[in-house]
Design an enzyme around this catalytic site. Structure first.
Site, PDB file in Angstrom:
ATOM      1  N   HIS A  85     -10.803  -6.327   7.965  1.00  0.00           N
ATOM      2  CA  HIS A  85     -11.552  -6.081   6.734  1.00  0.00           C
ATOM      3  C   HIS A  85     -12.851  -5.306   6.952  1.00  0.00           C
ATOM      4  O   HIS A  85     -13.700  -5.278   6.060  1.00  0.00           O
ATOM      5  CB  HIS A  85     -11.876  -7.401   6.027  1.00  0.00           C
ATOM      6  CG  HIS A  85     -10.678  -8.128   5.513  1.00  0.00           C
ATOM      7  ND1 HIS A  85     -10.005  -9.045   6.283  1.00  0.00           N
ATOM      8  CD2 HIS A  85     -10.024  -8.062   4.336  1.00  0.00           C
ATOM      9  CE1 HIS A  85      -8.983  -9.523   5.593  1.00  0.00           C
ATOM     10  NE2 HIS A  85      -8.973  -8.943   4.408  1.00  0.00           N
ATOM     11  N   GLU A 145       0.815  -1.217   0.000  1.00  0.00           N
ATOM     12  CA  GLU A 145       0.000   0.000   0.000  1.00  0.00           C
ATOM     13  C   GLU A 145       0.849   1.269   0.000  1.00  0.00           C
ATOM     14  O   GLU A 145       0.483   2.259  -0.646  1.00  0.00           O
ATOM     15  CB  GLU A 145      -0.929  -0.014   1.213  1.00  0.00           C
ATOM     16  CG  GLU A 145      -2.120  -0.961   1.092  1.00  0.00           C
ATOM     17  CD  GLU A 145      -1.763  -2.432   1.264  1.00  0.00           C
ATOM     18  OE1 GLU A 145      -2.586  -3.291   0.915  1.00  0.00           O
ATOM     19  OE2 GLU A 145      -0.643  -2.702   1.757  1.00  0.00           O
TER      20      GLU A 145
END
Length: 365
Positions: free
Chosen positions: A170, A105
């Site tokens: 998540h 990321e």
């Protein structure tokens, strides 16, 4: 092997999505949307019913088609992404403009900042907002450099929020973190039509934007969406239900919960005014202030933890602006100050019943 295992875990976590009622506004909001189409604000062509991830896909097709400087990239976007938002883009626009990145990321955001600083439209996808934190430092570059490195063409898309079974890897809602970054805009849509128009506006905005997409609504939220190119205004909240007794504010998937609460309280004679903030930074204080000045009461609801959540900023600002007109303390119905749980998710979430209790307590204060 480690990267492959992590990718497989993420795909498995995204594979099954629970059920949540789709929300796209009441009859008055639909009429307002129709008026917007007629005035050319929303898009005047024919539309068809699509879900949220398809609306996002349409917006990305249009962005790439209308601006050759636009690029879409991120983990797995080349084959469509785990939520299928980038399906068909690589086949149409080529692997030079739509491509996979390493499972990193920080690298995705760094590359996006550099690409945007060179005058391009960088549309980066962080596969889950829960993994965006290593990239956080990249977001401040334009401000810190005194605009020497102008990355205004940067848009970072990321699924966020509850998914029904995601746990603390998540299902997090990290939007408040990015509201602390000077120069960023933070956008969260509630429905397919909103998602398409707000995403196109974000991509074309001269400021870097973080665009959070409620993953729970990717397939569940369905409404008629104009097929052509259109944009919706940023930093402009929408009053989607008129009321006189209390103002309710939310964004993203939480709007569906708030709408259900509005319908239930109406049976008890309580009239709720419901506002979708849409843009968190810079947010539309004037619309919220006007509503609270009328109702005298305010409730803010979001999935993120209550302490330091963006609802606290709204509560503080409206208290300053409407202190003499408030008839009760500002109520907040939010997530708990814990990591997002897996087994006990229903205890964590700001549910309809929690909102109902807070509405009644505030109105009867």
């Amino acid at each position: 092997m480690a990267a492959k295992s992590l990718r497989e875990i993420r795909r498995a976590a995204a594979a099954g999505i629970g059920s949540r009622r789709c929300f796209s506004g009441d009859a008055a909001a639909a009429a307002a949307a129709a008026a917007g189409v007629a005035e050319g604000k929303v898009g005047g062509g024919a539309g068809k019913e699509v879900n949220l991830f398809t609306a996002i896909n349409q917006a990305l097709h249009i962005a790439l088609d209308t601006d050759p400087r636009s690029y879409v990239f991120g983990e797995d976007v080349g084959f469509g992404g785990v939520f299928r938002c980038t399906t068909g883009l690589a086949d149409r626009f080529g692997r030079n403009r739509v491509f996979n990145t390493p499972l990193c990321e920080q690298g995705i955001a760094g590359f996006a900042v550099g690409l945007a600083a060179m005058g391009n439209r960088a549309i980066a996808e962080i596969q889950f907002a829960d993994y965006i934190f290593p990239a956080f430092d990249q977001a401040c570059l334009r401000y810190r450099s005194g605009n020497e490195f102008n990355c205004g063409g940067l848009t970072i898309r990321s699924p966020y929020g509850a998914v029904g079974h995601g746990g603390h890897y998540h299902s997090q809602s990290p939007e408040a973190f990015f509201c602390h970054v000077p120069g960023l805009k933070v956008i969260i849509p509630r429905s397919p039509r909103e998602a398409k128009g707000l995403l196109l506006a974000s991509i074309r905005d001269p400021n870097p934007v973080v665009f959070f997409e409620p993953k729970w609504l990717y397939r569940l939220a369905v409404e008629e969406v104009p097929e052509e190119d259109y944009m919706l205004p940023l930093s402009e909240a929408e009053v989607i239900r008129k009321g006189s007794d209390i103002t309710l504010i939310g964004w993203g998937a939480q709007l569906a919960v708030l709408e259900e609460a509005c319908e239930d309280t109406a049976k008890d004679g309580i009239s709720c005014e419901l506002i979708d903030l849409r843009t968190l930074i810079p947010w539309d204080k004037e619309t919220v202030e006007a509503s609270v000045s009328k109702t005298g009461k305010l409730l803010v609801s979001h999935e993120a933890p209550i302490t330091g959540g963006f609802g606290a900023e709204i509560a503080a600002s409206i208290t300053e602006r409407c202190f003499q007109r408030l008839e009760a303390p500002v109520a907040r119905v939010c997530g708990l100050d814990t990591p997002f749980p897996l087994v006990y998710e229903t205890f964590y979430m700001p549910t309809k019943n929690k909102v109902l209790d807070a509405i009644k307590a505030t109105v009867n204060y």
